[in-house]
Design an enzyme around this catalytic site. Structure first.
Site, mmCIF file in Angstrom:
data_model
loop_
_atom_site.group_PDB
_atom_site.id
_atom_site.type_symbol
_atom_site.label_atom_id
_atom_site.label_comp_id
_atom_site.label_asym_id
_atom_site.label_seq_id
_atom_site.Cartn_x
_atom_site.Cartn_y
_atom_site.Cartn_z
ATOM 1 N N LEU A 1 0.822 -1.211 0.000
ATOM 2 C CA LEU A 1 0.000 0.000 0.000
ATOM 3 C C LEU A 1 0.859 1.265 0.000
ATOM 4 O O LEU A 1 0.583 2.232 0.716
ATOM 5 C CB LEU A 1 -0.963 0.013 1.193
ATOM 6 C CG LEU A 1 -1.993 -1.124 1.248
ATOM 7 C CD1 LEU A 1 -2.836 -1.024 2.515
ATOM 8 C CD2 LEU A 1 -2.881 -1.120 0.021
ATOM 9 N N CYS A 2 1.927 1.236 -0.806
ATOM 10 C CA CYS A 2 2.811 2.408 -0.893
ATOM 11 C C CYS A 2 3.091 2.758 -2.357
ATOM 12 O O CYS A 2 4.217 3.091 -2.717
ATOM 13 C CB CYS A 2 4.096 2.194 -0.113
ATOM 14 S SG CYS A 2 4.916 0.606 -0.387
ATOM 15 N N GLY A 3 2.061 2.643 -3.181
ATOM 16 C CA GLY A 3 2.179 3.055 -4.576
ATOM 17 C C GLY A 3 3.219 2.265 -5.345
ATOM 18 O O GLY A 3 3.308 1.043 -5.233
#
Length: 294
Positions: A89-91
């Site tokens: 969930l960090c691009g």
């Protein structure tokens, strides 16, 4: 067309997701401030140490030069150390890093080189396992939890040094995300071994000075003591940079997700209102038609 109940359920679901992404954004922002301070505080020490060692290396170009400086004299086996994250969930944080590593592996393999991998972080392991799992020699998960430590970096360096002393590789390159800003992180390769090639472009602190430098003990002895320490410093610095980059990337990704959720809620709300109005209009028409029929 979805029923009113289904639309209400979807709106409630997206609102719940929006609250989660908003909370994750705030947590990442809180972690980012401390992580950024740690990464920026480590830079001057690491950079100054590289400059000092570069100056020492200029006077240690003989047969007695340390092995970490001279290398093995070959370029056949490459060890790539990849610093990724343990959480998602960090691009594009991990995707960009792994893409650069894959390109490097492809270039080296096309040149007939042998590749070995040390992976730091669960996401790097999962992304590289399918295509390059056979190249893994060590993987470290949860090493930077809750935050990177010098002891964790030293653990990685101990493995690197044991492999180098055993002649298991010739060149070691570190891949990590360098923190530039909250919106920008750069995938950065850094050659650790041999050290001389890695610092060829580093500014000599004695440049421009006519004063000769004499070292006691000599350059070779100092380098033999400091080069292993420099490995730990550079790996620790890369872990700090990567951790700050991860928090920045997660904050940006969660901010975008929160905005997208808001747009989706707005769109669903409009669809719900239109469907509800159409349902009310239909019921009124049925009531009026029934009254006229009587």
């Amino acid at each position: 067309m979805a029923s009113l109940k289904e639309l209400r359920s979807r709106i409630a679901s997206v609102q719940s997701t929006q609250r989660i992404t908003s909370a994750m954004k705030m947590v990442a922002a809180a972690k980012l401030r401390k992580a950024q301070q740690s990464a920026e505080a480590a830079r001057p020490y690491a950079e100054r140490m590289e400059r000092m060692l570069a100056s020492l290396a200029a006077g240690a170009t003989g047969a007695n030069a340390p092995k970490l400086l001279a290398g093995t004299g070959k370029d056949d086996t490459h060890l790539l150390v990849v610093v990724s994250s343990d959480r998602g969930l960090c691009g594009g944080f991990n995707g960009n890093l792994v893409r650069s590593v894959r390109n490097k592996i492809s270039d080296l393999e096309s040149a007939g080189k042998t590749i070995k991998l040390i992976i730091i972080g669960r996401k790097g392991v999962s992304l590289l396992r399918r295509d390059h799992g056979g190249k893994f020699v060590e993987k470290y998960e949860e090493l930077a939890k809750p935050a990177p430590t010098y002891e964790g970096a030293d653990l990685v360096v101990t493995k690197i040094m044991s492999m180098f002393d055993a002649g298991e590789f010739d060149v070691c390159t570190l891949f990590y995300n360098k923190f530039v800003s909250a919106l920008t992180q750069e995938v950065t390769p850094l050659q650790l071994i041999p050290f001389g090639n890695a610092v060829s472009d580093v500014e000599d602190p004695a440049a421009g000075s006519d004063t000769p430098y004499e070292y006691e003990p000599n350059e070779e002895v100092i380098l033999s003591a400091l080069l292993p320490k420099n490995l730990s410093v550079q790996v620790f610095r890369s872990m700090l940079e990567s951790f700050a980059s991860e928090q920045a990337a997660r904050m940006t990704a969660m901010d975008n997700a929160t905005r997208n959720a808001g747009d989706m809620i707005h769109s669903l709300q409009i669809t719900y209102n239109r469907s509800r109005q159409a349902q009310i209009t239909k019921e009124l028409i049925e009531i009026i038609s029934g009254a006229e029929a009587l």
